[in-house]
Design an enzyme around this catalytic site. Sequence first.
Site, PDB file in Angstrom:
ATOM      1  N   CYS A 169      10.414  35.582  25.877  1.00 36.93           N
ATOM      2  CA  CYS A 169       9.450  36.480  25.226  1.00 36.93           C
ATOM      3  C   CYS A 169       8.595  35.648  24.264  1.00 36.93           C
ATOM      4  CB  CYS A 169      10.149  37.642  24.522  1.00 36.93           C
ATOM      5  SG  CYS A 169      11.195  37.148  23.130  1.00 36.93           S
ATOM      6  N   ASN A 229      11.242  34.678  20.864  1.00 37.13           N
ATOM      7  CA  ASN A 229      12.666  34.420  21.142  1.00 37.13           C
ATOM      8  C   ASN A 229      13.578  34.869  19.994  1.00 37.13           C
ATOM      9  OD1 ASN A 229      14.769  31.481  21.818  1.00 37.13           O
ATOM     10  ND2 ASN A 229      14.869  33.463  22.781  1.00 37.13           N
ATOM     11  N   CYS A 254      13.480  38.679  19.303  1.00 40.53           N
ATOM     12  CA  CYS A 254      13.673  40.130  19.526  1.00 40.53           C
ATOM     13  C   CYS A 254      14.167  40.422  20.941  1.00 40.53           C
ATOM     14  CB  CYS A 254      12.379  40.903  19.276  1.00 40.53           C
ATOM     15  SG  CYS A 254      11.728  40.772  17.591  1.00 40.53           S
ATOM     16  N   ARG A 255      13.243  40.370  21.916  1.00 45.71           N
ATOM     17  CA  ARG A 255      13.561  40.840  23.263  1.00 45.71           C
ATOM     18  C   ARG A 255      14.416  39.879  24.077  1.00 45.71           C
ATOM     19  NH1 ARG A 255       7.410  41.866  24.784  1.00 45.71           N
ATOM     20  NH2 ARG A 255       7.267  40.043  23.410  1.00 45.71           N
ATOM     21  N   SER A 256      14.027  38.604  24.142  1.00 42.49           N
ATOM     22  CA  SER A 256      14.749  37.702  25.059  1.00 42.49           C
ATOM     23  C   SER A 256      16.193  37.414  24.647  1.00 42.49           C
ATOM     24  CB  SER A 256      13.959  36.419  25.328  1.00 42.49           C
ATOM     25  OG  SER A 256      13.668  35.717  24.146  1.00 42.49           O
ATOM     26  N   ASP A 314       6.827  44.403  22.900  1.00 40.34           N
ATOM     27  CA  ASP A 314       7.206  43.652  21.700  1.00 40.34           C
ATOM     28  C   ASP A 314       7.543  44.651  20.574  1.00 40.34           C
ATOM     29  OD1 ASP A 314       7.378  41.998  19.478  1.00 40.34           O
ATOM     30  OD2 ASP A 314       5.579  40.839  19.978  1.00 40.34           O
TER      31      ASP A 314
HETATM   32  C1  6LJ Z   1       0.172  32.010  14.411  1.00 34.50           C
HETATM   33  C2  6LJ Z   1      -0.344  33.430  14.395  1.00 34.50           C
HETATM   34  C3  6LJ Z   1       0.769  34.413  14.610  1.00 34.50           C
HETATM   35  C4  6LJ Z   1       3.070  40.396  17.529  1.00 34.50           C
HETATM   36  C5  6LJ Z   1       6.096  37.850  16.118  1.00 34.50           C
HETATM   37  C6  6LJ Z   1       4.112  39.503  17.005  1.00 34.50           C
HETATM   38  C7  6LJ Z   1       3.914  38.789  15.839  1.00 34.50           C
HETATM   39  C8  6LJ Z   1       6.224  38.618  17.279  1.00 34.50           C
HETATM   40  C9  6LJ Z   1       4.905  37.965  15.362  1.00 34.50           C
HETATM   41  C10 6LJ Z   1       7.404  38.530  18.050  1.00 34.50           C
HETATM   42  C11 6LJ Z   1       8.414  37.715  17.644  1.00 34.50           C
HETATM   43  C12 6LJ Z   1       1.306  31.838  13.447  1.00 34.50           C
HETATM   44  C13 6LJ Z   1       2.386  32.863  13.686  1.00 34.50           C
HETATM   45  C14 6LJ Z   1       1.393  38.633  17.390  1.00 34.50           C
HETATM   46  C15 6LJ Z   1       8.282  36.965  16.496  1.00 34.50           C
HETATM   47  C16 6LJ Z   1       7.146  37.026  15.742  1.00 34.50           C
HETATM   48  C17 6LJ Z   1       3.733  37.456  13.259  1.00 34.50           C
HETATM   49  C18 6LJ Z   1       2.544  36.574  13.581  1.00 34.50           C
HETATM   50  C19 6LJ Z   1       2.948  35.156  13.840  1.00 34.50           C
HETATM   51  C20 6LJ Z   1       1.765  39.955  17.728  1.00 34.50           C
HETATM   52  C21 6LJ Z   1       0.802  40.824  18.229  1.00 34.50           C
HETATM   53  C22 6LJ Z   1       1.144  42.130  18.556  1.00 34.50           C
HETATM   54  C23 6LJ Z   1       2.443  42.565  18.368  1.00 34.50           C
HETATM   55  C24 6LJ Z   1       3.386  41.698  17.849  1.00 34.50           C
HETATM   56  N1  6LJ Z   1       1.104  37.570  17.125  1.00 34.50           N
HETATM   57  N2  6LJ Z   1       4.786  37.254  14.178  1.00 34.50           N
HETATM   58  N3  6LJ Z   1       1.852  34.217  13.625  1.00 34.50           N
HETATM   59  N4  6LJ Z   1       5.250  39.431  17.696  1.00 34.50           N
END
Ligand code: 6LJ
Length: 158
Positions: free
Chosen positions: A13, A16, A18-20, A130
């Site tokens: 995912c 790594n 949450c889902r996976s 997600d």
């Molecule tokens: C670069 C820019 C994004 C997410 C997640 C989302 C956001 C995640 C996360 C799943 C697992 C530096 C890092 C997105 C772990 C972290 C926050 C942003 C991370 C996104 C879009 C829609 C729904 C969920 N991106 N971390 N930063 N999923």
Amino acid sequence: MAAPGSKSVLFVCLGNICRSPIAEAVFQKLVTDNGVADKWRIDSAATSTYEIGNPPDDRGLACMKRHGVSMRHVARQITKDDFMKFDHILCMDENNLRDLNKKASSVNKCKAKIELLGSYDPEKQLIIQDPYYGSAKDFETVYEQCVRCCKAFLEQHS
Ligand code: 6LJ
């Protein structure tokens, strides 16, 4: 009869955390309960670098605890080696699939068949969303989807 560790699956995912890791833990319990744990190599990984080194999300850990499934993992990003060494790479949504197919195209000897885990769902919920910005209920939905899909995947590959 398949040789020990001769079948392999990598769940993937975005982060790594949450889902996976939920899918990995669900599948690990399933093969253990079915007495075929020795036949399988099972792992999970991220398409991104966001959460490298981190444990699974607390909401996922709580969900798994409620269902009596143990989950221990440290987030890592998928490598070129993974594409060459795993038989199956199962991912969660269209973004994962796009990212994986792009990475796979730069790997010379890609062995893995890359698919959506949801393509195995008997209830036909193709996408496992997600839950990062979601609630405990969203983690519960992820868990239920993983259970249905992992059961079907195991049946198809045993
Ligand atoms: C670069 C820019 C994004 C997410 C997640 C989302 C956001 C995640 C996360 C799943 C697992 C530096 C890092 C997105 C772990 C972290 C926050 C942003 C991370 C996104 C879009 C829609 C729904 C969920 N991106 N971390 N930063 N999923």
